[in-house]
Structures are given as structure tokens and as C-alpha cells.
Write a protein that holds these residues in place. Structure first.
Motif, PDB file in Angstrom:
ATOM      1  N   ASP A  97      -6.404 -27.509  34.679  1.00  0.00           N
ATOM      2  CA  ASP A  97      -4.942 -26.284  35.480  1.00  0.00           C
ATOM      3  C   ASP A  97      -4.886 -27.048  36.777  1.00  0.00           C
ATOM      4  N   GLU A  98      -5.507 -27.056  38.277  1.00  0.00           N
ATOM      5  CA  GLU A  98      -6.429 -27.686  39.339  1.00  0.00           C
ATOM      6  C   GLU A  98      -5.364 -28.850  39.253  1.00  0.00           C
ATOM      7  N   TYR A  99      -5.618 -30.060  38.189  1.00  0.00           N
ATOM      8  CA  TYR A  99      -5.223 -31.285  38.176  1.00  0.00           C
ATOM      9  C   TYR A  99      -3.644 -31.324  38.535  1.00  0.00           C
ATOM     10  N   ALA A 134      -8.684 -33.815  45.256  1.00  0.00           N
ATOM     11  CA  ALA A 134      -8.637 -32.831  45.038  1.00  0.00           C
ATOM     12  C   ALA A 134      -8.741 -33.555  42.961  1.00  0.00           C
ATOM     13  N   GLN A 135      -7.536 -34.188  43.167  1.00  0.00           N
ATOM     14  CA  GLN A 135      -7.373 -34.624  41.872  1.00  0.00           C
ATOM     15  C   GLN A 135      -8.835 -35.324  41.344  1.00  0.00           C
ATOM     16  N   GLU A 136      -9.199 -36.694  42.045  1.00  0.00           N
ATOM     17  CA  GLU A 136     -10.495 -36.982  42.002  1.00  0.00           C
ATOM     18  C   GLU A 136     -10.878 -36.421  41.539  1.00  0.00           C
ATOM     19  N   ASP A 182      -7.274 -29.450  26.970  1.00  0.00           N
ATOM     20  CA  ASP A 182      -6.587 -30.001  26.571  1.00  0.00           C
ATOM     21  C   ASP A 182      -6.599 -31.099  27.821  1.00  0.00           C
ATOM     22  N   ALA A 183      -7.692 -31.233  28.313  1.00  0.00           N
ATOM     23  CA  ALA A 183      -8.672 -32.009  28.996  1.00  0.00           C
ATOM     24  C   ALA A 183      -8.093 -33.393  28.865  1.00  0.00           C
ATOM     25  N   LEU A 184      -7.627 -34.284  27.671  1.00  0.00           N
ATOM     26  CA  LEU A 184      -7.893 -35.350  26.896  1.00  0.00           C
ATOM     27  C   LEU A 184      -6.386 -35.684  27.308  1.00  0.00           C
TER      28      LEU A 184
END
Length: 296
Positions: free
Chosen positions: A28-30, A38-40, A63-65
Motif C-alpha cells: 500500500d505504501e508503495y 520511501a518507495q526504494e 499483490d506484491a508481484l
């Protein structure tokens, strides 16, 4: 070290959230953060989770893929590296291999355009695992453009790690195992008209020879269907028959791509009992080049 459910439970504080929920928060944070750093951090954490198979169901559920693939399409090399590393870690999961077959164009696209050595290494490792496990076809993954890029990296890379040499070596060769029978010889003789008695039942099995042209035909089949693949045209060929090839024995046929330039070069050999019975090389016009020739 891989984890167990008991180990994870022991490490989770009494008031803490479980692993599945935490991975969901990361995903969710991505998507919600506008901060690249933060994305990194998110993708780095998710890539680490992908290392341990116990986390794979949680990554699927969250759904991390999709995050891993999305990161490959960003211009940020850190995100790209985390994404390809994660896919490399998790690719042998059956669900992931099915997912990756639909995303190969994105993965290949990153490999072809990147100048980042670690991204190349993880891409090669991913390709190796998918091919070695039979999860994708070589013709689907090893396109002429990919083979050319592999060759270019082999020539310019200063990385001396043995794993890199092994990966590139594996990706640039195809090996098949044949066991020729008397029926094969008879069918080939019927098609070509070569009824030389040395290929017939008039000769004891231990002295009977496989047609040399049949060996060359197997090589041609590999060149035309696997490496470099469909559309390839043979321009020039040189070969030697070093020893008789016998029927009813395991015959290992190997084709190696030596370079993937405008005119590609392959070397090949056939072995029985670890002895070379047939060897040669060929110059080839690959698909992109041959199509241009046909159009002109």
C-alpha cells in the motif's frame, strides 16, 4: 536461513502485526507515497521477503508481484534492481512462473536497455532459473536481441565472478540428447536415397554408422528452432566427422552461440561416451537480418 511458522510467531511481538499484514502495508505504501526514497525502502524490504519461500503466499496475497513488475518500468535504477532481484528470488514459485510468462516482455525490455551491472546479473540469474526449471521455452526468452545483448555483456564485462560466466555460458548454448535407432536410419535413407550398406542391417550393430547428414540435420534443427531460432538462415558451414556415430547409444548434441552480430556464428558438436564424433561451425543470418534481406 529459511524460516518456519513457529519461528515467525516467536519473533512477532505480542502487540505486533503479523507478516502477511506487514507485507500488505508495504505494498500500500508503495502506491500511496510520493517519496521516491520511501518507495526504494519498500521495494528493498519486499525483495528481502521474497528470498524466503515462507513469505511467498503473503506476497501473492498482497499483490506484491505487481509492485515488482511496476518497479521495472520506472526510470529509477534502485527500484529496477529491487524489482528484478525480488523476481529472481521468487521465480521458482509455480504461480510466479505463470505470472512471469505474461510479463516477459517487460523483464526482457529492462535487460536490453539497462547499463547497470547488478541488474544484468539478476536478469541473467532469473533467465537461468526459468530455463533450467523448464518454466519457459528458450525460443520465448532467448530472442536474437537478448542473445546479442548477452554476447555484448560477455565481451565488455570486467566481472570475474564464476556465476556470471556460468550464466552466460548456459544462455548461449542448447543441448539435446538423441538415441538414433535403425528405424531412424531407414527413414532417413528412404527420404534421401542414401542406402549405403554401412547404415543397414547388413552391418553388425556395433559397427553400423549413423548418416553424417542426419547428425547435421539435428544440428540444423536446433539452429532453426532454438538457437538462434526461427528465421535463421545458414550462410556458411564447415564440419568434420571425427569418429563413427553408432546407433542405440546416447548422443549429446550441443550448439553454442559464439557471437550474435549481424552475421552470427555458432559452434557445435555431437558426442558419444564423452568423445566428439562430429563437430563444426556455421555462419548465420538471424531473423532480423534475414527479413531485411528478403524485403530488399
Amino acid at each position: 536461513m529459511f524460516s518456519s511458522q513457529r519461528h515467525l510467531k516467536r519473533r512477532t511481538p505480542a502487540q505486533g502485526i503479523d507478516r502477511r499484514e506487514y507485507i500488505g502495508h508495504l505494498v500500500d505504501e508503495y502506491y500511496t507515497t510520493t517519496n521516491v526514497e520511501a518507495q526504494e525502502q519498500v521495494t528493498a524490504n519486499l525483495a528481502n521477503f521474497a528470498y524466503d519461500p515462507i513469505n511467498w503466499p503473503h506476497l501473492h496475497a498482497a499483490d506484491a508481484l505487481d509492485v515488482f513488475v511496476a518497479s521495472l518500468e520506472t526510470p529509477n535504477q534502485n527500484l529496477q534492481l529491487h524489482g528484478i532481484a525480488a523476481l529472481c528470488n521468487i521465480c521458482l514459485d509455480n504461480k510466479v512462473s505463470e505470472f512471469l510468462r505474461d510479463q516477459l516482455d517487460i523483464v526482457i525490455g529492462l535487460f536490453l536497455r539497462t547499463d547497470h551491472t547488478e541488474i544484468v546479473i539478476h536478469s541473467l540469474a532469473l533467465f537461468y532459473q526459468l530455463l533450467n526449471a523448464g518454466l519457459v521455452e528458450k525460443t520465448q526468452l532467448l530472442t536474437p536481441a537478448v542473445l546479442k545483448c548477452v554476447q555484448e555483456w560477455r565481451l565488455k564485462s570486467q566481472d570475474k565472478r564464476q556465476i556470471i560466466r556460468r550464466l552466460i555460458h548456459h544462455l548461449q548454448q542448447v543441448q539435446v540428447v538423441k538415441r538414433f535407432t535403425q528405424k531412424d536410419l531407414e527413414e532417413f535413407a528412404k527420404f534421401t536415397g542414401d542406402y549405403n550398406y554401412i547404415h543397414s542391417k547388413d552391418v553388425p550393430v556395433e559397427q553400423r554408422r549413423v548418416h553424417g547428414a542426419l547428425l547435421n540435420a539435428v544440428v540444423a534443427g536446433i539452429i532453426g528452432s532454438k538457437l538462434p531460432g526461427p528465421g535463421t538462415v545458414v550462410l556458411e558451414q564447415s564440419f568434420k566427422f571425427l569418429k563413427p556415430c553408432r546407433i542405440e547409444q546416447e548422443t549429446v548434441v550441443t550448439v553454442r552461440l559464439i557471437n550474435a552480430r549481424k552475421i552470427s556464428t555458432v559452434e557445435y558438436d555431437c558426442r558419444q561416451n564423452d568423445e566428439v564424433v562430429f563437430a563444426g561451425n556455421a555462419k548465420l543470418l538471424t531473423q532480423s537480418q534475414s527479413s531485411k534481406t528478403n524485403e530488399s
